[in-house]
Design a protein around this motif. Structure first.
Motif, PDB file in Angstrom:
ATOM      1  N   GLU A  15       0.968  -1.203   0.089  1.00 43.96           N
ATOM      2  CA  GLU A  15       0.239   0.022   0.224  1.00 43.96           C
ATOM      3  C   GLU A  15       0.765   1.298  -0.054  1.00 43.96           C
ATOM      4  O   GLU A  15       1.757   1.286   0.859  1.00 43.96           O
ATOM      5  N   PRO A  16       0.768   2.188  -0.636  1.00 43.88           N
ATOM      6  CA  PRO A  16       1.353   3.427  -0.814  1.00 43.88           C
ATOM      7  C   PRO A  16       1.336   4.367   0.462  1.00 43.88           C
ATOM      8  O   PRO A  16       2.549   4.739   0.872  1.00 43.88           O
ATOM      9  N   ALA A  17       0.197   4.200   1.231  1.00 47.81           N
ATOM     10  CA  ALA A  17       0.413   4.740   2.763  1.00 47.81           C
ATOM     11  C   ALA A  17       1.613   3.885   3.411  1.00 47.81           C
ATOM     12  O   ALA A  17       1.957   4.678   4.263  1.00 47.81           O
ATOM     13  N   ALA A  18       1.686   2.838   3.367  1.00 46.95           N
ATOM     14  CA  ALA A  18       2.544   2.078   4.167  1.00 46.95           C
ATOM     15  C   ALA A  18       3.870   2.367   3.637  1.00 46.95           C
ATOM     16  O   ALA A  18       4.882   2.473   4.503  1.00 46.95           O
ATOM     17  N   GLY A  19       4.049   2.495   2.282  1.00 45.55           N
ATOM     18  CA  GLY A  19       5.526   2.977   1.785  1.00 45.55           C
ATOM     19  C   GLY A  19       5.994   4.288   2.259  1.00 45.55           C
ATOM     20  O   GLY A  19       7.117   4.505   2.752  1.00 45.55           O
ATOM     21  N   LYS A  20       4.963   5.188   2.234  1.00 41.58           N
ATOM     22  CA  LYS A  20       5.216   6.665   2.870  1.00 41.58           C
ATOM     23  C   LYS A  20       5.544   6.737   4.291  1.00 41.58           C
ATOM     24  O   LYS A  20       6.470   7.157   4.592  1.00 41.58           O
ATOM     25  N   ALA A  21       4.895   5.946   4.963  1.00 42.49           N
ATOM     26  CA  ALA A  21       5.086   5.852   6.512  1.00 42.49           C
ATOM     27  C   ALA A  21       6.534   5.106   6.904  1.00 42.49           C
ATOM     28  O   ALA A  21       7.182   5.740   7.550  1.00 42.49           O
ATOM     29  N   LEU A  22       6.701   4.194   6.174  1.00 43.50           N
ATOM     30  CA  LEU A  22       8.087   3.518   6.077  1.00 43.50           C
ATOM     31  C   LEU A  22       9.282   4.202   5.927  1.00 43.50           C
ATOM     32  O   LEU A  22      10.202   4.379   6.538  1.00 43.50           O
ATOM     33  N   LEU A  23       9.045   5.270   4.853  1.00 42.83           N
ATOM     34  CA  LEU A  23      10.095   6.288   4.477  1.00 42.83           C
ATOM     35  C   LEU A  23      10.409   7.195   5.623  1.00 42.83           C
ATOM     36  O   LEU A  23      11.480   7.498   6.267  1.00 42.83           O
ATOM     37  N   THR A  24       9.323   7.778   6.310  1.00 39.44           N
ATOM     38  CA  THR A  24       9.426   8.478   7.303  1.00 39.44           C
ATOM     39  C   THR A  24      10.307   7.813   8.471  1.00 39.44           C
ATOM     40  O   THR A  24      10.992   8.517   9.305  1.00 39.44           O
ATOM     41  N   LEU A  25       9.753   6.767   8.893  1.00 39.31           N
ATOM     42  CA  LEU A  25      10.397   5.836   9.838  1.00 39.31           C
ATOM     43  C   LEU A  25      12.049   5.587   9.502  1.00 39.31           C
ATOM     44  O   LEU A  25      12.763   5.878  10.501  1.00 39.31           O
ATOM     45  N   LEU A  26      12.375   5.328   8.414  1.00 39.38           N
ATOM     46  CA  LEU A  26      13.901   5.453   7.870  1.00 39.38           C
ATOM     47  C   LEU A  26      14.654   6.322   8.189  1.00 39.38           C
ATOM     48  O   LEU A  26      15.683   6.565   8.811  1.00 39.38           O
ATOM     49  N   GLU A  27      13.701   7.799   8.150  1.00 41.76           N
ATOM     50  CA  GLU A  27      14.569   8.936   8.303  1.00 41.76           C
ATOM     51  C   GLU A  27      15.026   9.268   9.723  1.00 41.76           C
ATOM     52  O   GLU A  27      15.824   9.707  10.178  1.00 41.76           O
ATOM     53  N   ASN A  28      14.041   8.477  10.559  1.00 41.14           N
ATOM     54  CA  ASN A  28      14.229   8.874  12.203  1.00 41.14           C
ATOM     55  C   ASN A  28      14.954   7.927  12.620  1.00 41.14           C
ATOM     56  O   ASN A  28      15.023   7.909  13.918  1.00 41.14           O
ATOM     57  N   GLY A  29      15.349   6.578  12.347  1.00 34.06           N
ATOM     58  CA  GLY A  29      15.965   5.542  12.738  1.00 34.06           C
ATOM     59  C   GLY A  29      17.309   5.317  12.248  1.00 34.06           C
ATOM     60  O   GLY A  29      17.721   5.799  11.198  1.00 34.06           O
ATOM     61  N   GLY A  30      17.951   4.381  12.929  1.00 34.73           N
ATOM     62  CA  GLY A  30      19.325   3.995  12.642  1.00 34.73           C
ATOM     63  C   GLY A  30      19.426   2.992  11.898  1.00 34.73           C
ATOM     64  O   GLY A  30      18.350   2.469  11.148  1.00 34.73           O
TER      65      GLY A  30
END
Length: 889
Positions: free
Chosen positions: A592-607
């Motif tokens: 789902e596009p919404a899942a992909g978008k959320a995952l990108l945000t998570l990648l930005e904030n995590g190690g």
């Protein structure tokens, strides 16, 4: 008399004893995986003139006993109680002892606080293991008729077992492990004696196998899976009494416990405590993802131990302190005769009750039978990562001056007390690994007898008079038990509710999950609903917005993105790193596009661990996701760099060893701006970790053959950028193609029929012993076991790995450019054919192509090193042995 319902095949006796207990050695002591033992009557002789029975544990045959002590008097339970030293405000109470029970090794309580006890009565009656092949063991059920914790009634639940290893109360009976079977025994008549059985699996450990590295400690975990230490599968009870079986990551050696949030803790002989910060199921979705930084984490670094008296009776007590290059190399015992570092740790227990003062809640209590003590460690947590530390400096929570006090398991009980299982004997090391040193200590000090003792104690605060908690018979009254401040009560209530699966209690559970003041209760109510298949999107949504991060994290783990994705997406900026990490794993691979978008945000904030999360759900589709990420504008590069996701995905592609995918990966890399961050990140993933500056010897790798020369490779090799050139130079030997200059198609010698038989035997032994530390993938475990895949020690001169396997290794060693500090025990119990099998297997598994190892070569190496009695150092290993000279003799 044995109950008549047991099958004839289940009463075949093994030719060896199956010791489950961690033994008094430097590390995990071993036993033959296929049941072969040295001949008890075989003799050994050397230059010292020793002519007694050969001891597979090795060591000097005429050792000096350090700190010789007089034979210790066998103590009664009441006398032993007086030997205990505990912190002020605590005392020990006797719960049960001989003659009611003998040689207890593990316990489990049912919902009525009846205690099932594993009695390994056939174990080590003398240093030769006489009688260990007889089915004299049993599972007993003890009852405290007054409910005060003093167990005064006994019933033999299952009799005439051959060295069972584990028990777990379940339904109207208990799961029992008698290798190789895990069996559900039922008491359908309420007599306390099993009258029915259901086989769960006949591959739970190996009959006649190496017991210390076989499955044990089945435990109903908070996620409703029955998980075991050292086992590659887990089970889930289904309606109708059947079990679902699922792959798991083998973890730990002996004993398994969990905290209030369902995280797993275990250990190994010389490694006090490890934990899984995240569910193993996350990582198992992608076998190409070998970086599993949240699993098997060594949370306790300090392995120091502080017995209260000298402890000369340990297997490697002959190894003394030495000085090397001006530095002290510690031996086994301190100058005062006490054990320096743990060598037999086992059976950890997280204390989860409020009978003790509040500062004890969540501490882990760890038995060390070789040191006659219980260690207490405290846990600290930050962003979902746990570290452990000794609660005391220079002393322990519980020690004894009685050498026969041998604690092997610790539990939080139904009354909130800390229960200690004491096997109560002088000999805890199996005959297959007794060194000459320990045999001399045992016999000189008359420690072989008695072998019919056994005690269970509970530790209680002074002035407390705890009572056992029994669950109500009525199912509708059990949800209220989830509000208990005792973790054992909550766990048992959850298990019973899931077993009964009564829909009438669902509204009560939903109310608890949403409104109870205790976050522990809210989490366990959620898991109970999950186990009953009664979770709803509404219940999950409420929990996703709970004020406590542990509740939110649990809710994310239980969520189904198909129904809760909009709510999950709201958590991408959650203040809790733990919640965000669970969310990243949950959303990985979701289309789902919404899942992909959320995952990108998570990648930005995590190690980097967030890069692992992103890759975890992409098995076989890493290239597709890389392509998606690479289409993002350069403004997104910070998100990609912080999580190291490009490198992680590229590494997964290389580990998949799919030639077409590797070709696509090179094309993607070549298409990126030369020397740019994206290109460098993916090249780093392809190249793997750079070898250390001090690594010696050849680099071993398995080149992957591509269909043709990749055009991108030539472009990358022509780069003027020094960083790019260095990375490409590391990648170059890993990929080949027809016509590549300097590459010659290797000729792999096919295994003969006899070599194939060796390989198969080695595979069986590896699966029983080595797999827990070195893992099914051969990639090892951080801080414990180095990788075997492409290891120079595995694929190089076979005499070195033979010496390591037979004699052990002590000290630092470089493996594939990384330094490991090891105390690996030898495996002298294996005969030459078995050693050859193990080595043939690991030199040919995982696409290795090294030559097999013959039993005759192992024989020659052993002859050449027959005077060597201690674990090897790396410097010693680098000196070749004269195999031809030894063979000539």
């Amino acid at each position: 008399m044995r109950t008549p319902f047991r099958s004839p095949t289940s009463i075949l006796v093994s030719t060896i004893a199956l010791l489950l207990l961690p033994c008094a050695t430097f590390s995990a002591d071993q036993e033959n995986s296929n049941g072969k033992q040295p001949d008890k009557d075989s003799k050994s002789s050397d230059t010292t003139g020793y002519t007694g029975p050969k001891r597979a544990g090795g060591g000097p045959t005429n050792p000096e006993i350090h700190f010789p002590l007089p034979p210790p008097k066998p103590l009664t339970p009441q006398e032993e109680l007086k030997t205990f030293k505990l912190p002020p405000g605590f005392h020990a109470e006797l719960v049960a002892s001989e003659p009611m029970i003998e040689t207890p090794i593990a316990i489990s309580w049912d919902d009525q606080a009846r205690m099932y006890v594993v009695e390994m009565r056939g174990y080590m009656h003398d240093v030769d293991g006489t009688g260990e092949d007889q089915p004299t063991c049993r599972i007993s059920r003890l009852e405290s008729t007054k409910g005060d914790g003093v167990y005064d009634k006994k019933t033999v639940f299952v009799d005439n077992l051959l060295l069972p290893r584990a028990v777990m109360a379940l339904g109207d009976g208990a799961l029992v492990n008698e290798p190789p079977n895990l069996t559900w025994y039922h008491d359908t008549k309420g007599t306390g004696v099993a009258d029915k059985q259901d086989l769960v699996t006949d591959h739970f450990a190996t009959k006649g196998g190496q017991p210390e590295h076989m499955a044990n400690s089945p435990t109903w975990m908070m996620d409703n899976w029955i998980t075991s230490a050292g086992y590659t599968f887990r089970f889930r009870l289904q309606p109708g009494g059947q079990f679902l079986k699922q792959e798991d990551v083998p973890f730990g050696q002996w004993g398994l416990t969990q905290d209030d949030w369902g995280r797993e803790f275990t250990n190994s002989n010389s490694d006090l405590l490890r934990a899984n910060f995240l569910p193993t199921s996350y990582y198992l979705r992608n076998n190409h993802l070998t970086n599993r930084t949240a699993l098997g984490v060594q949370v306790m670094k300090d392995q120091t131990t502080w017995p209260s008296v000298p402890t000369p009776g340990v297997n490697r007590g002959y190894i003394e302190d030495t000085t090397k290059d001006g530095k002290l190399v510690k031996g086994t015992l301190r100058p005062n005769g006490t054990l320096q570092s743990v060598t037999a740790t086992c059976g950890p227990g997280v204390y989860r009750a409020h009978l003790f003062p509040k500062e004890y809640y969540g501490n882990v209590f760890i038995p060390e039978p070789a040191g006659n003590l219980i260690k207490r460690v405290t846990l600290s947590e930050k962003d979902g990562e746990i570290t452990a530390a000794n609660a005391y400096e220079g002393k322990e929570f519980m020690t004894s001056t009685d050498e026969r006090f041998r604690p092997v398991n610790a539990y939080t009980g139904p009354d909130g007390a800390l229960y200690i299982v004491d096997i109560a004997r002088g000999v805890i090391q199996h005959r297959g690994f007794l060194t000459y040193y320990l045999v001399k200590n045992i016999q000189d000090r008359k420690l072989e007898t008695p072998f019919t003792l056994g005690r269970i104690y509970r530790i209680v605060p002074d002035g407390a008079k705890p009572k056992l908690t029994r669950l109500p018979k009525e199912t509708e009254r059990i949800p209220a038990m989830l509000t208990s401040d005792n973790g054992w009560v909550r766990d048992t209530a959850q298990r019973v509710l899931v077993e009964r699966n009564d829909p009438k209690v669902v509204p009560d559970l939903q109310k608890l999950a949403a409104t109870n003041a205790s976050p522990q209760t809210r989490v366990q109510a959620l898991w109970t609903l999950e186990g009953m298949n009664a979770l709803t999107p509404a219940v999950i949504t409420t929990a996703l917005h709970d004020k406590v991060d542990k509740v939110r994290a649990a809710a994310v783990r239980m969520s189904d993105p198909a129904t809760t994705l909009p709510e999950l997406a709201k958590l991408t900026n959650d203040p809790s790193a733990e919640v965000r990490l669970h969310l990243a794993f949950k959303l990985s691979g979701d289309a789902e596009p919404a899942a992909g978008k959320a995952l990108l945000t998570l990648l930005e904030n995590g190690g980097p661990i967030f890069g692992e999360a992103a890759a975890s759900g992409l098995s076989g589709h890493e290239i597709d996701y890389l392509d998606t990420l690479l289409k993002l504008p350069p403004t997104e590069d910070a998100k990609l760099a912080k999580s190291d996701v490009l490198s992680t995905l590229a590494g997964c592609v290389m580990k998949e060893r799919n030639a077409a995918h590797v070709g696509q990966l090179l094309d993607l890399i070549g298409a990126q701006p030369a020397g740019g961050a994206r290109q460098v990140a993916m090249l780093n993933g392809m190249a793997g970790k750079a070898p250390g500056k001090k690594s010696k010897g050849p680099t071993y790798f398995r080149p992957l053959k591509l269909a043709s020369a990749p055009a991108a490779m030539a472009t990358l090799q022509a780069s003027k950028d020094g960083k790019i050139k260095a990375l490409v130079a590391r990648i170059d030997p890993q990929i080949v193609w027809s016509g590549k200059p300097g590459w010659v198609e290797p000729v792999v010698k096919p295994l003969t029929a006899s070599e194939q038989a060796l390989y198969e035997e080695g595979k069986t032994i590896y699966s029983s012993i080595c797999i827990a530390c070195h893992q099914p993938t051969g990639q090892g475990m951080a801080g414990l076991a180095p990788p075997l895949v492409d290891s120079e020690w595995v694929l190089g001169d076979p005499d070195k790995i033979i010496r390591i396997v037979t004699e052990g290794l002590s000290g630092p060693i470089d493996v594939k450019g990384n330094k490991w500090q090891l105390e690996m025990p030898g495996l002298p119990i294996f005969n030459d054919e078995q050693v050859a099998g193990i080595l043939t297997y690991i030199r040919r598994e995982w696409e290795h192509t090294a030559n097999p190892v013959s039993p005759s070569f192992v024989t020659a190496v052993r002859a050449a090193i027959k005077d060597h009695t201690k674990p090897w150092s790396v410097d010693e290993l680098r000196k070749p042995v004269d195999v031809k000279k030894a063979a000539a003799k």
